[in-house]
Scaffold this active site. Structure first.
Site, PDB file in Angstrom:
ATOM      1  N   LEU A  79       6.395  -5.510 -32.053  1.00  0.00           N
ATOM      2  CA  LEU A  79       6.363  -4.467 -33.079  1.00  0.00           C
ATOM      3  C   LEU A  79       6.376  -3.067 -32.487  1.00  0.00           C
ATOM      4  O   LEU A  79       6.794  -2.112 -33.136  1.00  0.00           O
ATOM      5  CB  LEU A  79       5.110  -4.633 -33.959  1.00  0.00           C
ATOM      6  CG  LEU A  79       5.014  -5.943 -34.738  1.00  0.00           C
ATOM      7  CD1 LEU A  79       3.665  -6.025 -35.440  1.00  0.00           C
ATOM      8  CD2 LEU A  79       6.146  -6.052 -35.753  1.00  0.00           C
ATOM      9  N   GLY A  80       5.891  -2.947 -31.286  1.00  0.00           N
ATOM     10  CA  GLY A  80       5.853  -1.626 -30.671  1.00  0.00           C
ATOM     11  C   GLY A  80       5.052  -1.646 -29.391  1.00  0.00           C
ATOM     12  O   GLY A  80       4.464  -2.649 -29.006  1.00  0.00           O
ATOM     13  N   GLY A 135       2.124   0.604 -27.347  1.00  0.00           N
ATOM     14  CA  GLY A 135       1.139   1.666 -27.435  1.00  0.00           C
ATOM     15  C   GLY A 135       0.631   2.067 -26.075  1.00  0.00           C
ATOM     16  O   GLY A 135       1.089   1.584 -25.043  1.00  0.00           O
ATOM     17  N   PHE A 170      -2.101   1.337 -24.722  1.00  0.00           N
ATOM     18  CA  PHE A 170      -2.861   0.308 -24.034  1.00  0.00           C
ATOM     19  C   PHE A 170      -2.132  -1.032 -23.977  1.00  0.00           C
ATOM     20  O   PHE A 170      -2.677  -2.017 -23.509  1.00  0.00           O
ATOM     21  CB  PHE A 170      -4.212   0.100 -24.733  1.00  0.00           C
ATOM     22  CG  PHE A 170      -5.106   1.281 -24.637  1.00  0.00           C
ATOM     23  CD1 PHE A 170      -5.942   1.619 -25.686  1.00  0.00           C
ATOM     24  CD2 PHE A 170      -5.100   2.075 -23.501  1.00  0.00           C
ATOM     25  CE1 PHE A 170      -6.775   2.714 -25.593  1.00  0.00           C
ATOM     26  CE2 PHE A 170      -5.920   3.167 -23.408  1.00  0.00           C
ATOM     27  CZ  PHE A 170      -6.767   3.498 -24.459  1.00  0.00           C
ATOM     28  N   GLY A 171      -0.921  -1.108 -24.463  1.00  0.00           N
ATOM     29  CA  GLY A 171      -0.190  -2.359 -24.396  1.00  0.00           C
ATOM     30  C   GLY A 171       0.719  -2.548 -25.595  1.00  0.00           C
ATOM     31  O   GLY A 171       0.895  -1.650 -26.418  1.00  0.00           O
ATOM     32  N   LYS A 195      -2.517  -7.295 -30.734  1.00  0.00           N
ATOM     33  CA  LYS A 195      -2.505  -6.193 -29.766  1.00  0.00           C
ATOM     34  C   LYS A 195      -2.863  -6.784 -28.407  1.00  0.00           C
ATOM     35  O   LYS A 195      -4.005  -7.173 -28.157  1.00  0.00           O
ATOM     36  CB  LYS A 195      -3.519  -5.123 -30.167  1.00  0.00           C
ATOM     37  CG  LYS A 195      -3.590  -3.933 -29.224  1.00  0.00           C
ATOM     38  CD  LYS A 195      -4.608  -2.930 -29.749  1.00  0.00           C
ATOM     39  CE  LYS A 195      -4.743  -1.738 -28.820  1.00  0.00           C
ATOM     40  NZ  LYS A 195      -5.746  -0.779 -29.312  1.00  0.00           N
ATOM     41  N   ASP A 199      -8.590   9.742 -32.201  1.00  0.00           N
ATOM     42  CA  ASP A 199      -7.154   9.556 -31.926  1.00  0.00           C
ATOM     43  C   ASP A 199      -6.370   9.388 -33.227  1.00  0.00           C
ATOM     44  O   ASP A 199      -5.490   8.539 -33.325  1.00  0.00           O
ATOM     45  CB  ASP A 199      -6.942   8.353 -31.016  1.00  0.00           C
ATOM     46  CG  ASP A 199      -5.599   8.405 -30.286  1.00  0.00           C
ATOM     47  OD1 ASP A 199      -5.020   9.508 -30.220  1.00  0.00           O
ATOM     48  OD2 ASP A 199      -5.138   7.370 -29.803  1.00  0.00           O
TER      49      ASP A 199
END
Length: 834
Positions: free
Chosen positions: A524-525, A527, A529-530, A546, A643
């Site tokens: 999906l994407g 980030g 951190f991973g 995630k 964030d």
């Protein structure tokens, strides 16, 4: 008559050419005291000046558009003229010469060989601040330039470093004092021994060094990753070793100065009200001081000890008594019983380090990390090694053969350094360090406290799994005593109060099966951190996984933080955590799947942003506000997210917003209003100035981030996107139009005329209130929601933070979404931006 007219015509043309060429000195022209040259765009001026209280006269270059005279170069810094009798001109040999007519004396000259110059030479003051002497009238060949002979200032577009062809190595030297531009005691110069690195000197003594170039930045300047003003170019080849900073926005005045107080500082012009603001400087703290802790030691301001110095693995204090008296300059020595030559020795990794002084190091090109380790292992004199290039483009190997000096620890953005240790030391450190043993890296072990907790959780889970005998069945990870939000036996969400809280653990095989072994088609994407993957459980439930990168910035603490926080928090505008997986070196979080992904996928996409009309955008704005109000005021815990940004706002099937990514969130006490932190984390472009520059964190930090989000939703543009010549970010653009009563010009064109003018103007107004520079001026989130929904009178917003305006203000912030700007006279040296 006709002849007279022609003569007059040519005379006028000649006079016009002389008068209009205000940036140039020709062969038959001179500059006397009181005359100035001005660059073509009026950025710089050259002429005679007297610094501070001095009455001596010097030829120098200064900013022409800055009200206070700021000199960036001085010709005769050590040979002033007493009085106003100075003349600056090109002599018959073609050299620039400064003369004292009253004494019939030449006090300064470019002193170039007459063979290379011609009588038709001319000198021009460039818009960059460079004063160039051209060899001939065509100005095709540069004979001399002030950029090659700097004084105390590094300007944008100036190459700092060594020209291998000419042997010219630029040496920057401070002024003696504010009143005397003479050569001072502080210097800044590129040294080529070992690998190139810049050193900052006081006389012959080293005060600070940049460290070597590692493909991304100087090893000792992690803030370069957060650069928002410059595009940086590093060149190392047979012709030169140079670094050049080019300003992204030409309207910004920025300079790096070696000042007479012994500080190397980067400054930007903030307008007449603020003057020159410091955005970075070195040395910054005691760990910046060269070899502060002595040899074979590590300086770490962020360790749990009161003392910043510690010995490297395998080493002990050279003088134990002095060490425990906090006098570490004698450094460390290898433990006497240690044998590191042919006795099963290996390497222990020190993470996020500034690598040691490379003056005695060896560089080997085209070697990967494993080959570098083997090279060092074969040579008993090799004490450490590191990758020469961490950019992912190319490789290289640095090995040290002698004392390891001037190592320091960064909270983030350092690089891995591998220290040679004995077999016994290697075995002792495998629990909390990652080392090479022989020809392989030692196993990574989770930090002891977090590791023990996770092992305990897994033991409980395995015990229950064995009793249930159901493969892949999810079971509670945390007991009710943890105070985490839970799901009851029917899978229904419990109250977010923390009573009977449980979080589920997923078997790694279940996650692998659900995501089709983390296939790219399910990704999906990516980030900070991973990666995040879509998955489907055997029950048919869709999930988002995630998967934390093994080399990501999110460690065990952030992982535990995210589990703990999200499990405790239950609100319709917060993403729902289903469980986690800690198995086979994997750390994964399992969330509810939200098919529309992040808000950024819509509002920043030229096509998809037209799918969200104004009414839906307003609902999203209110939903985000309600979620933040819950975090700040309504939950049992007071949470500052730290964030908030468009990519962390996920959208469900009905386009309802849900705040996600709590890995950086901070818990506040019930009565706590703010906190100070040395660990500034988040995303530039959304960080408030007091937090980004001073580490002061409060709920008003999230209010600032919300204000940025609100304006982005209205505009359909990122805050960091370049809008106009006189602004650097969206906030500055909105502020300028607001003052000009043209705020509607910022509205996303895809909305056309579908919006309520009064409501959208109110939203813009509220957004500007949220991004005001001073935190006390910003409203709290419950007030924000009230102002958005009610036709109440709003206060006039004060000037926002982080804007650049050529008329009065300038931008910045240290960062790295790196287009943001800050307004504080401080630097960020402990940032973990993503």
């Amino acid at each position: 008559m006709y002849q007279k007219k022609e003569i007059l015509k040519y005379f006028l043309v000649f006079v016009f050419r002389i008068c209009s060429s205000t940036d140039t000195i020709g062969p038959n022209q001179s500059l006397k005291d009181g005359d100035i040259l001005v660059s073509s765009g009026n950025a710089f001026a050259l002429g005679f000046f007297s610094p501070g209280k001095s009455r001596n006269r010097y030829i120098g270059i200064w900013y022409n558009k800055v009200p206070e005279q700021t000199v960036v170069w001085v010709a005769n810094r050590d040979n002033p003229i007493n009085g106003t009798s100075g003349v600056f001109a090109i002599d018959p040999a073609g050299n620039l010469v400064l003369s004292d007519e009253s004494r019939n004396l030449s006090v300064w000259s470019t002193n170039m060989s007459s063979i290379t110059l011609q009588k038709s030479s001319s000198a021009q003051l460039m818009e960059t601040g460079n004063f160039v002497l051209f060899q001939d009238q065509s100005r095709s060949v540069i004979a001399w330039q002030s950029f090659d002979y700097p004084t105390n200032t590094i300007l944008p577009n100036m190459k700092a470093g060594l020209n291998r062809k000419t042997g010219l190595n630029k040496f920057f030297r401070s002024w003696k004092s504010h009143d005397d531009p003479g050569t001072g005691e502080y210097g800044y110069k590129l040294e080529l021994n070992g690998t190139p690195q810049f050193f900052f000197y006081k006389g012959p003594d080293r005060l600070w060094r940049t460290g070597p170039w590692n493909g991304l930045r100087w090893s000792g300047v992690p803030e370069m990753d957060l650069n928002f003003i410059y595009n940086i170019s590093y060149v190392e080849n047979d012709d030169e070793v140079t670094i050049t900073n080019v300003v992204k926005d030409p309207s910004i005045f920025a300079r790096t100065v070696l000042n007479e107080s012994g500080i190397l500082e980067r400054l930007t012009w903030q307008g007449p009200e603020r003057g020159w603001a410091r955005i970075w400087y070195a040395p910054n703290d005691q760990c910046d001081n060269y070899a502060h802790c002595g040899a074979y030691s590590n300086c770490d301001l962020f360790n749990l000890s009161e003392f910043e110095c510690s010995c490297l693995p395998g080493f002990e204090p050279q003088q134990e008594r002095q060490w425990y008296l906090r006098e570490a300059s004698h450094g460390c020595k290898r433990k006497q019983e240690e044998s590191v030559c042919g006795n099963g020795e290996g390497f222990i990794k020190v993470k996020n380090a500034k690598v040691p002084d490379t003056s005695i190091a060896l560089m080997t090109k085209n070697l990967g990390l494993t080959a570098c380790q083997e090279l060092c292992l074969k040579n008993c004199s090799c004490t450490a090694f590191a990758s020469a290039n961490i950019s992912g483009e190319g490789n290289g190997c640095i090995t040290w053969h002698g004392n390891l000096v001037d190592i320091r620890q960064f909270p983030n953005n350092g690089q891995d350094l591998y220290i040679r240790v004995s077999a016994a030391e290697l075995a002792q450190n495998t629990r909390n360090s990652k080392g090479f043993h022989g020809k392989r890296l030692a196993t990574t072990v989770i930090a002891s406290i977090v590791g023990m907790l996770l092992i305990l959780f897994l033991a409980c889970w395995l015990s229950k799994k064995k009793r249930n005998g159901a493969k892949g069945e999810t079971k509670p990870l945390f007991s009710s005593s943890t105070g985490l939000t839970s799901y009851d036996s029917r899978g229904k969400e419990m109250d977010g109060s923390g009573t009977n809280a449980k979080v589920s653990v997923f078997d790694v095989n279940t996650i692998i099966s659900a995501t089709d072994d983390f296939s790219e088609s399910n990704k999906l994407g990516e980030g900070g951190f991973g990666a995040v993957y879509k998955g489907r459980l055997d029950s048919g439930q869709e999930i988002a996984v995630k998967r934390l990168s093994k080399i990501s910035g999110q460690g065990n603490e952030e992982f535990k933080n995210e589990i703990t926080l999200i499990a405790r928090l239950q609100h319709k505008n917060l993403v729902r955590l289903l469980g986690c997986c800690v198995q086979q070196d994997e750390k994964m979080l399992v969330y509810e799947y939200l098919p529309n992904k992040g808000l950024d996928n819509f509002i920043f996409d030229k096509t998809r942003r037209s799918f969200i009309g104004w009414s839906k955008r307003f609902e999203i704005i209110l939903g985000i506000a309600r979620g933040i109000i819950y975090l700040h005021e309504d939950s049992r815990l007071r949470i500052v997210h730290r964030d908030l940004k468009a990519s962390n706002i996920l959208l469900d099937t009905s386009m309802n917003p849900k705040i996600s990514d709590f890995g950086l969130a901070r818990i506040f006490g019930v009565d706590q209003t703010e906190a100070n932190t040395n660990r500034v984390v988040g995303t530039y472009g959304y960080m408030s100035p007091e937090y980004a520059m001073q580490g002061v964190l409060s709920i008003k930090s999230d209010v600032y981030s919300f204000g940025v989000l609100l304006l982005e939703i209205i505009c359909g543009r990122k805050n960091s996107s370049y809008i106009q010549d006189n602004t650097v970010n969206l906030i500055g653009h909105v502020w300028n139009l607001w003052r000009e009563e043209r705020a509607l010009d910022i509205v996303d064109s895809s909305l056309e005329n579908s919006y309520d003018v009064n409501k959208i103007l109110r939203c813009i107004h509220v957004g500007l209130l949220c991004v005001q520079e001073c935190a006390p001026d910003r409203p709290i989130m419950s007030e924000v929601a009230f102002m958005l929904c009610n036709e109440t009178r709003l206060p006039y917003p004060k000037k926002p933070a982080f804007i650049f305006n050529t008329a009065s203000t300038t931008p910045y912030s240290k960062s790295a979404s790196a287009e943001n700007r800050s307004v504080n006279d401080m630097s960020i040296t402990m940032v973990e931006a993503r």
